[in-house]
Design a protein around this motif. Structure first.
Motif, mmCIF file in Angstrom:
data_model
loop_
_atom_site.group_PDB
_atom_site.id
_atom_site.type_symbol
_atom_site.label_atom_id
_atom_site.label_comp_id
_atom_site.label_asym_id
_atom_site.label_seq_id
_atom_site.Cartn_x
_atom_site.Cartn_y
_atom_site.Cartn_z
ATOM 1 N N HIS A 1 0.843 -1.202 0.000
ATOM 2 C CA HIS A 1 0.000 0.000 0.000
ATOM 3 C C HIS A 1 0.879 1.253 0.000
ATOM 4 C CE1 HIS A 1 -3.629 -2.411 1.027
ATOM 5 N NE2 HIS A 1 -2.779 -3.140 1.713
ATOM 6 N N GLY A 2 1.829 1.298 -0.912
ATOM 7 C CA GLY A 2 2.786 2.386 -0.897
ATOM 8 C C GLY A 2 4.016 2.002 -0.085
ATOM 9 N N ILE A 3 5.089 2.739 -0.283
ATOM 10 C CA ILE A 3 6.331 2.471 0.452
ATOM 11 C C ILE A 3 6.120 2.787 1.921
ATOM 12 C CG2 ILE A 3 8.702 3.283 0.768
ATOM 13 C CD1 ILE A 3 8.821 3.665 -2.267
ATOM 14 N N GLU A 4 6.404 1.801 2.791
ATOM 15 C CA GLU A 4 6.114 1.989 4.214
ATOM 16 C C GLU A 4 7.351 2.298 5.040
ATOM 17 O OE1 GLU A 4 6.508 -2.610 3.881
ATOM 18 O OE2 GLU A 4 5.810 -0.947 2.616
ATOM 19 N N TRP A 5 8.440 2.641 4.381
ATOM 20 C CA TRP A 5 9.647 3.037 5.113
ATOM 21 C C TRP A 5 10.070 4.427 4.627
ATOM 22 C CZ3 TRP A 5 9.311 -0.827 1.492
ATOM 23 C CH2 TRP A 5 9.948 -0.591 0.274
#
Length: 369
Positions: free
Chosen positions: A113-117
């Motif tokens: 769901h999108g870059i989470e970092w």
């Protein structure tokens, strides 16, 4: 087919990722598949139908950043082994879940769901998450809801292209979509009649750029004395909330910025319809924003930054800077009917649930084959 979704948390009455999970389960059931959600037990959502609770060590997540992600990866194979073994397809939300699914890799889809970092000022957890994501991306069937993630992983995909397609073998771009029948223009709420509010439906975190929204609003407020800013979302950081309140006071708009709690998903169309514009001021870590799509579906002119997955959407966009955002908001408000209608038409043609369901059907068929 039996389809299992693996996730940290699922409460089918609120927004964000949980709405996504609910919509996905509905799509599977309507297509004749069995649907099950396996989640960490947080003492919430226990009454949700077709849900398996995974035991969770409480409190540690308060002290160890990202601990729940690793709990899910560690405990799911133990407490959901039967469900995972019997499943024909497993949808794992976020790459970290792939750590526990090696023996089921042939039927697993990793959903990002999108870059989470954080990609700037990366800490140890950010580096671990990025490393896991790259390893998982090369091994599993992978679905992203924005082209930015695909480019970050090394694929050449221009923004706003390849909707609902398999961009490379086993790599799909399926953007977020909305129920355009539910998210439609409706009556203004009584409490907003006679008011002119810009809506910011965002969780209160630095990534979501609420401070940028206040800075842009402060510029616009100098020439539009009746305008207000209405921020609605869960407070994730008390320290950041105090910073926002101090910033609003510093900019002279404290009495014109309202903070509200999260709004139930079923009430959101009325809120969007009560606003002169919606602002999505994200700074980092965003897919194809559901809030932006919901607002545009309700014909409310919607302005956003152009970062990450927002670049795939038909919002009015600019760099994450206060001055250009203020200019775009002014344009959106001044041309609200034209902008709102154009955006609604695009969302209804492209980001509808029918196309979303068909794309997911194609994914399941590819796994079955």
């Amino acid at each position: 087919m039996r389809v299992v979704q693996l996730t940290q948390h699922y409460r089918p009455i609120v927004g964000g990722q949980e709405v996504y999970i609910k919509n996905l389960a509905t799509v599977f059931r309507e297509a004749g598949h069995e649907s099950l959600v396996c989640q960490l037990n947080r003492g919430r959502g226990a009454g949700a139908p077709d849900t398996v609770q995974i035991p969770r060590i409480p409190f540690l997540a308060r002290f160890i950043s990202g601990f729940d992600s690793y709990q899910l990866a560690a405990f799911a194979p133990i407490f959901c082994h039967k469900a995972l073994r019997k499943a024909n397809a497993i949808i794992a939300h976020y790459a970290i879940s792939g750590l526990c699914l090696n023996k089921f890799h042939h039927k697993t889809v990793i959903l990002s769901h999108g870059i989470e970092w954080r990609t700037d000022h990366m800490g140890p957890e950010d580096r671990v998450r990025e490393s896991v994501a790259r390893r998982v991306f090369s091994k599993y069937t992978h679905i992203t809801n924005d082209t930015h993630y695909l480019r970050y992983m090394g694929l050449s995909v221009p923004a706003a292209t390849g909707f609902f397609e398999e961009i490379a073998e086993g790599k799909w771009f399926i953007p977020n979509c909305v129920d355009t029948y539910h998210f439609d223009r409706t009556e203004c709420l009584p409490e907003f009649k006679g008011k002119r509010c810009i809506f910011v439906p965002r969780q209160i975190t630095p990534d979501r750029g609420i401070d940028l929204a206040i800075r842009a609003f402060a510029i616009l407020a100098k020439s539009d004395i009746d305008l207000r800013l209405y921020v609605a979302g869960k407070v994730r950081s008390a320290a950041y909330m105090r910073h926002l309140q101090a910033l609003a006071e510093e900019k002279g708009v404290k009495t014109r910025v309202d903070f509200a709690s999260s709004i139930p998903n079923e009430s959101m169309p009325a809120y969007y319809s009560s606003m002169v514009a919606t602002l999505i001021p994200t700074l980092r870590r965003e897919g194809t924003s559901l809030s932006a799509l919901e607002s545009m579906s309700c014909s409310t002119p919607t302005v956003s930054t152009n970062v990450c997955g927002l670049a795939d959407l038909p919002t009015l966009q600019c760099a994450p800077e206060p001055e250009p955002l203020a200019d775009l908001l002014q344009h959106a408000i001044s041309h609200s009917q034209t902008v709102g209608n154009d955006q609604a038409r695009t969302v209804r043609e492209t980001f509808n649930m029918e196309r979303w369901a068909k794309a997911w059907s194609n994914v399941l068929n590819s796994i079955a084959q």
